[in-house]
Scaffold this active site. Structure first.
Site, PDB file in Angstrom:
ATOM      1  N   HIS A   1       0.318 -11.598   1.508  1.00  0.00           N
ATOM      2  CA  HIS A   1      -0.832 -10.852   0.885  1.00  0.00           C
ATOM      3  C   HIS A   1      -1.319 -11.480  -0.257  1.00  0.00           C
ATOM      4  O   HIS A   1      -2.571 -11.824  -0.279  1.00  0.00           O
ATOM      5  CB  HIS A   1       0.040  -9.741   0.315  1.00  0.00           C
ATOM      6  CG  HIS A   1      -0.988  -8.538   0.252  1.00  0.00           C
ATOM      7  ND1 HIS A   1      -0.775  -7.233   0.209  1.00  0.00           N
ATOM      8  CD2 HIS A   1      -2.328  -8.464  -0.203  1.00  0.00           C
ATOM      9  CE1 HIS A   1      -1.816  -6.281   0.049  1.00  0.00           C
ATOM     10  NE2 HIS A   1      -2.796  -7.207  -0.295  1.00  0.00           N
TER      11      HIS A   1
ATOM     12  N   TYR B   1       0.616  -1.355  -0.207  1.00  0.00           N
ATOM     13  CA  TYR B   1      -0.001   0.092   0.027  1.00  0.00           C
ATOM     14  C   TYR B   1       0.760   1.311  -0.095  1.00  0.00           C
ATOM     15  O   TYR B   1       0.346   2.305  -0.285  1.00  0.00           O
ATOM     16  CB  TYR B   1      -1.002   0.163   1.322  1.00  0.00           C
ATOM     17  CG  TYR B   1      -1.967  -1.015   1.273  1.00  0.00           C
ATOM     18  CD1 TYR B   1      -2.046  -1.914   0.152  1.00  0.00           C
ATOM     19  CD2 TYR B   1      -2.474  -1.266   2.290  1.00  0.00           C
ATOM     20  CE1 TYR B   1      -3.054  -2.823   0.222  1.00  0.00           C
ATOM     21  CE2 TYR B   1      -3.509  -2.470   2.323  1.00  0.00           C
ATOM     22  CZ  TYR B   1      -3.618  -3.146   1.375  1.00  0.00           C
ATOM     23  OH  TYR B   1      -4.623  -4.469   1.695  1.00  0.00           O
TER      24      TYR B   1
HETATM   25  N1  LIG Z   1      -5.734  -8.785   1.516  1.00  0.00           N
HETATM   26  C1  LIG Z   1      -6.141  -8.229   0.173  1.00  0.00           C
HETATM   27  O1  LIG Z   1      -5.736  -8.434  -0.902  1.00  0.00           O
HETATM   28  C2  LIG Z   1      -6.879  -6.849   0.232  1.00  0.00           C
HETATM   29  C3  LIG Z   1      -7.432  -6.250  -1.036  1.00  0.00           C
HETATM   30  C4  LIG Z   1      -8.321  -5.222  -0.992  1.00  0.00           C
HETATM   31  C5  LIG Z   1      -8.507  -4.562   0.392  1.00  0.00           C
HETATM   32  N2  LIG Z   1      -7.703  -4.936   1.218  1.00  0.00           N
HETATM   33  C6  LIG Z   1      -7.951  -4.248   2.862  1.00  0.00           C
HETATM   34  O2  LIG Z   1      -9.280  -4.090   3.049  1.00  0.00           O
HETATM   35  C7  LIG Z   1      -9.903  -2.750   3.166  1.00  0.00           C
HETATM   36  C8  LIG Z   1     -10.994  -2.344   2.579  1.00  0.00           C
HETATM   37  O3  LIG Z   1     -11.213  -2.945   1.331  1.00  0.00           O
HETATM   38  P1  LIG Z   1     -11.613  -1.724   0.113  1.00  0.00           P
HETATM   39  O4  LIG Z   1     -10.919  -0.493   0.482  1.00  0.00           O
HETATM   40  O5  LIG Z   1     -10.952  -2.496  -1.009  1.00  0.00           O
HETATM   41  O6  LIG Z   1     -13.041  -1.462  -0.053  1.00  0.00           O
HETATM   42  P2  LIG Z   1     -14.276  -1.336   0.779  1.00  0.00           P
HETATM   43  O7  LIG Z   1     -13.812  -0.909   2.191  1.00  0.00           O
HETATM   44  O8  LIG Z   1     -15.420  -2.215   0.664  1.00  0.00           O
HETATM   45  O9  LIG Z   1     -14.974   0.136   0.154  1.00  0.00           O
HETATM   46  C9  LIG Z   1     -14.188   1.215   0.186  1.00  0.00           C
HETATM   47  C10 LIG Z   1     -15.128   2.302  -0.384  1.00  0.00           C
HETATM   48  O10 LIG Z   1     -16.117   2.449   0.152  1.00  0.00           O
HETATM   49  C11 LIG Z   1     -16.483   3.792   0.341  1.00  0.00           C
HETATM   50  N3  LIG Z   1     -16.865   3.855   1.716  1.00  0.00           N
HETATM   51  C12 LIG Z   1     -16.611   3.893   3.049  1.00  0.00           C
HETATM   52  N4  LIG Z   1     -17.447   4.048   3.859  1.00  0.00           N
HETATM   53  C13 LIG Z   1     -18.390   4.131   3.094  1.00  0.00           C
HETATM   54  C14 LIG Z   1     -19.721   4.587   3.850  1.00  0.00           C
HETATM   55  N5  LIG Z   1     -20.021   4.580   5.453  1.00  0.00           N
HETATM   56  N6  LIG Z   1     -20.666   4.976   3.084  1.00  0.00           N
HETATM   57  C15 LIG Z   1     -20.408   4.975   1.807  1.00  0.00           C
HETATM   58  N7  LIG Z   1     -19.165   4.828   1.107  1.00  0.00           N
HETATM   59  C16 LIG Z   1     -18.201   4.225   1.895  1.00  0.00           C
HETATM   60  C17 LIG Z   1     -15.010   4.372   0.514  1.00  0.00           C
HETATM   61  O11 LIG Z   1     -14.913   5.875  -0.322  1.00  0.00           O
HETATM   62  P3  LIG Z   1     -14.510   7.287   0.844  1.00  0.00           P
HETATM   63  O12 LIG Z   1     -13.305   7.042   0.678  1.00  0.00           O
HETATM   64  O13 LIG Z   1     -15.057   8.179  -0.450  1.00  0.00           O
HETATM   65  O14 LIG Z   1     -15.519   7.099   1.928  1.00  0.00           O
HETATM   66  C18 LIG Z   1     -14.321   3.517  -0.703  1.00  0.00           C
HETATM   67  O15 LIG Z   1     -14.566   4.083  -2.041  1.00  0.00           O
HETATM   68  C19 LIG Z   1      -8.555  -1.956   2.324  1.00  0.00           C
HETATM   69  O16 LIG Z   1      -8.378  -0.557   2.795  1.00  0.00           O
HETATM   70  C20 LIG Z   1      -7.403  -2.869   2.769  1.00  0.00           C
HETATM   71  O17 LIG Z   1      -6.855  -2.590   3.925  1.00  0.00           O
HETATM   72  C21 LIG Z   1      -6.991  -6.107   1.573  1.00  0.00           C
END
Ligand SMILES: NC(=O)c1ccc[n+]([C@@H]2O[C@H](COP(=O)([O-])OP(=O)(O)OC[C@H]3O[C@@H](n4cnc5c(N)ncnc54)[C@H](OP(=O)(O)O)[C@@H]3O)[C@@H](O)[C@H]2O)c1
Length: 273
Positions: free
Chosen positions: A105, A47
């Site tokens: 990862h 990241y």
């Molecule tokens: N292990 C892996 O391979 C892997 C892969 C992907 C992700 N991850 C981890 O998982 C975390 C979360 O996954 P993600 O970031 O991909 O997706 P997510 O948390 O499902 O979605 C993030 C999106 O949702 C929006 N959001 C957040 N809170 C909200 C709310 N209350 N209402 C409406 N929209 C909202 C955010 O926009 P705004 O910023 O505009 O609020 C952002 O665009 C990552 O940050 C990372 O730490 C791990």
């Protein structure tokens, strides 16, 4: 905050995902999240923000031992020797002597699993990670990893949200006592527009995002939602403040559909899903 226990790890039931957060905005968001009550942070070597996550943690003034911090080793650093170097680099960026949880990862078909799991266990024995686990492993890989590991694997991190059926892989993790951490718990922004989640939320005075997170928490699955907006931090933490009925949970179960996976592997996986 409620914790999920796994092989001695006590993982707070909701975390703050930091992927895409960079520089001062990342430091600020981590600090604010901790002040609001988050006690679980998710970062990764890949990241490019471990330095900022560590800085936000220190700036918050919250005691280190009160925060559960996860980082991950990217798939191109899994060879023995390089793996340990990668962890040293992560800890140097975080400015921490250890992390609470270290994950592989993504699997790498070019490197024998025995080699990367061996390195993961070695890092735990050296005290650089209190707990270890894997991310993005399928059922066959979870079985093999658990056979190979000389230290308990405490966690599986995978994509989980109301649209994606992960029943089999979750069952495989639970068979080995691994906690399940859900990434993309908001289906990367698809959740807020969902009619079913909106209707169920309205009945509880909650938003669709809170319903999606609660749906996971009530199954002892740990969501790590990410946001770049301060006002959404308390909203996502507020998912802990209500309980849905079995009928509501069953209605959300029905949202699962084919082709709902959002994240693709950085390379072709060795095993089929
Ligand atoms: N292990 C892996 O391979 C892997 C892969 C992907 C992700 N991850 C981890 O998982 C975390 C979360 O996954 P993600 O970031 O991909 O997706 P997510 O948390 O499902 O979605 C993030 C999106 O949702 C929006 N959001 C957040 N809170 C909200 C709310 N209350 N209402 C409406 N929209 C909202 C955010 O926009 P705004 O910023 O505009 O609020 C952002 O665009 C990552 O940050 C990372 O730490 C791990």
């Amino acid at each position: 905050m409620q914790v999920i226990q796994s092989h001695g790890a006590r993982i707070p039931i909701v975390g703050f995902g930091t992927m895409t957060l960079k520089e001062d905005a990342c430091i600020d968001m981590v600090e604010v999240a901790l002040h609001l009550g988050y006690r679980h942070l998710d970062t990764a070597q890949n990241y490019g923000n471990e330095r900022e996550v560590g800085a936000g943690l220190r700036r918050s003034g919250i005691r280190r031992e009160d925060v559960f911090l996860t980082t991950k080793v990217w798939f191109n650093r899994l060879a023995a020797g390089d793996f340990e170097k990668s962890v040293d680099e992560s800890l140097a960026r975080l400015e921490l002597p250890w992390v609470d949880l270290l994950l592989i990862h993504w699997p790498n078909a070019q490197i024998p699993l025995a080699e990367s799991i061996g390195a993961l266990c070695k890092v735990k024995r050296a005290g650089l990670a209190k707990h270890i686990g894997v991310a993005n492993f399928n059922v066959a890989m979870i079985e093999e990893a658990n056979k190979l590991a000389s230290e308990p694997l405490a966690c599986l991190q995978i994509e989980v949200h109301p649209y994606l059926d992960q029943t089999k892989v979750i069952a495989a993790a639970r068979k080995h006592g691994m906690a399940v951490v859900a990434y993309c718990p908001l289906a990367r922004g698809k959740v807020p527009a969902d009619e079913v989640l909106t209707r169920i939320g309205r009945a509880h005075g909650k938003t669709p995002a809170q319903v999606a997170l609660r749906y996971l928490e009530q199954q002892d699955i740990i969501p790590i939602p990410r946001t770049s907006k301060r006002e959404r931090l308390p909203e996502n933490l507020g998912s802990l403040e209500f309980t849905m009925s079995a009928a509501e949970m069953a209605e959300i179960d029905k949202l699962k559909r084919p082709g709902a996976r959002i994240v693709s592997p950085p390379q072709a996986p060795k095993w089929d899903d």
